[in-house]
Design an enzyme around this catalytic site. Structure first.
Site, PDB file in Angstrom:
ATOM      1  N   SER A  18       0.845  -1.187   0.000  1.00 19.06           N
ATOM      2  CA  SER A  18       0.000   0.000   0.000  1.00 19.06           C
ATOM      3  C   SER A  18       0.885   1.243   0.000  1.00 19.06           C
ATOM      4  O   SER A  18       2.056   1.183   0.402  1.00 19.06           O
ATOM      5  CB  SER A  18      -0.888   0.015   1.248  1.00 19.06           C
ATOM      6  OG  SER A  18      -1.554   1.251   1.414  1.00 19.06           O
ATOM      7  N   TYR A  52      -3.176  -0.376  10.249  1.00 21.79           N
ATOM      8  CA  TYR A  52      -2.995  -0.858   8.881  1.00 21.79           C
ATOM      9  C   TYR A  52      -1.598  -0.508   8.379  1.00 21.79           C
ATOM     10  O   TYR A  52      -0.910  -1.352   7.778  1.00 21.79           O
ATOM     11  CB  TYR A  52      -4.062  -0.224   7.988  1.00 21.79           C
ATOM     12  CG  TYR A  52      -4.085  -0.745   6.561  1.00 21.79           C
ATOM     13  CD1 TYR A  52      -4.709  -1.952   6.253  1.00 21.79           C
ATOM     14  CD2 TYR A  52      -3.498  -0.015   5.533  1.00 21.79           C
ATOM     15  CE1 TYR A  52      -4.746  -2.418   4.946  1.00 21.79           C
ATOM     16  CE2 TYR A  52      -3.528  -0.476   4.229  1.00 21.79           C
ATOM     17  CZ  TYR A  52      -4.153  -1.675   3.932  1.00 21.79           C
ATOM     18  OH  TYR A  52      -4.188  -2.140   2.638  1.00 21.79           O
TER      19      TYR A  52
END
Length: 276
Positions: free
Chosen positions: A133, A146
């Site tokens: 990501s 996250y």
């Protein structure tokens, strides 16, 4: 010969798009899902769909065994993809919640990867692609849990790439920014389970910022791309003669990568704090 790929998290979003794209490209796709009902739905679409739940070691072992039984013991590529978010301030994040997200977003990926590596070593080739990501490059307020899993994934994957040099196995990171998916909706149960925002000293910020974004869909984010954009980069990573270590997806990822190279940490912080 038809090449084979195991993709996790295929119930929706990126995993689903990648399964469709790679099948259209002529690959045999094993489109795994966490839930049996989603596996059944993928079967109806004509996919092999072993059930793999990253938090269940038995399902990882049995799911991979199902794949290898179908291919005669070979596997050309693995795309680790299944993950979820747990939004909230780090000071409000209980350690139990952090352990839980690491089980799905990191430890399960490591377990499946370790089981795949001997298969690829025996055949002399393979590609392990990790869906990271932009939050594995820079962090962002409210996304500590996250981001922590993705930063850990980046470090582990970089190390593994070095260690597998010369083996014929390539380790590749794909780093999407905003991509259309169900990650926001899927994060809500985890947020409600673990984040006691009403007792937080940051309650006013939750009410002004995070809750609206979490519970009220405001349409696509700036620079948001469909999951097919990730599928295209996956195909490139799988077919390139000399694949890159990293493939960026979406403008924010390119910006973040550039900022990390040219700015100080303090300067990047000032930019990111505008989004707090």
């Amino acid at each position: 010969m038809t090449k084979s790929i195991l993709i996790t998290g295929c119930a929706s979003g990126i995993g689903h798009a990648c399964a469709l794209h790679m099948r259209a490209a002529g690959w045999r796709v094993f489109a795994s899902c966490r839930r049996a009902a989603d596996c059944a739905r993928m079967h109806e679409l004509g996919f092999d769909s072993p059930r793999i739940d990253y938090t269940d070691a038995d399902s990882i072992q049995s799911g991979l065994a199902e794949v290898l039984a179908s291919t005669g013991g070979t596997l050309d590529a693995l795309f680790n993809n299944g993950a979820y978010g747990l939004p909230g301030a780090v000071e409000d994040l209980p350690t139990a919640g952090l352990r839980e997200i690491f089980e799905t977003n990191f430890f399960g990926w490591h377990e499946l990867t370790r089981q795949v590596i001997p298969v690829m070593r025996a055949q002399g080739h393979g590609r392990i692609v990790q869906n990271s990501s932009v939050l594995g490059l820079v962090t962002y307020p409210w996304r500590g849990a996250y981001a922590a899993t993705k930063f850990a994934l980046e470090g582990l994957s970089d190390t593994l790439r070095l260690e597998l040099t010369g083996s014929g196995i390539h380790v590749i990171l794909i780093e999407p920014g905003p991509v259309t998916s169900k990650i926001r909706e899927n994060s809500i149960p985890h947020f409600e389970t673990h984040i006691d925002w009403k007792s937080s000293p940051l309650r006013a910020l939750y009410e002004a910022k995070l809750l609206k974004r979490l519970y009220q869909s405001s349409g696509p984010d700036a620079f948001e791309l469909p999951p097919s954009a990730v599928a295209q980069k996956l195909a490139r990573a799988l077919t390139a003669k000399r694949p890159r270590a990293r493939y960026y997806v979406t403008t924010p990822t390119y910006i973040a990568g550039t900022l990390r190279r040219i700015l100080t940490t303090r300067a990047i912080d000032r930019i990111l704090l505008r989004f707090k």
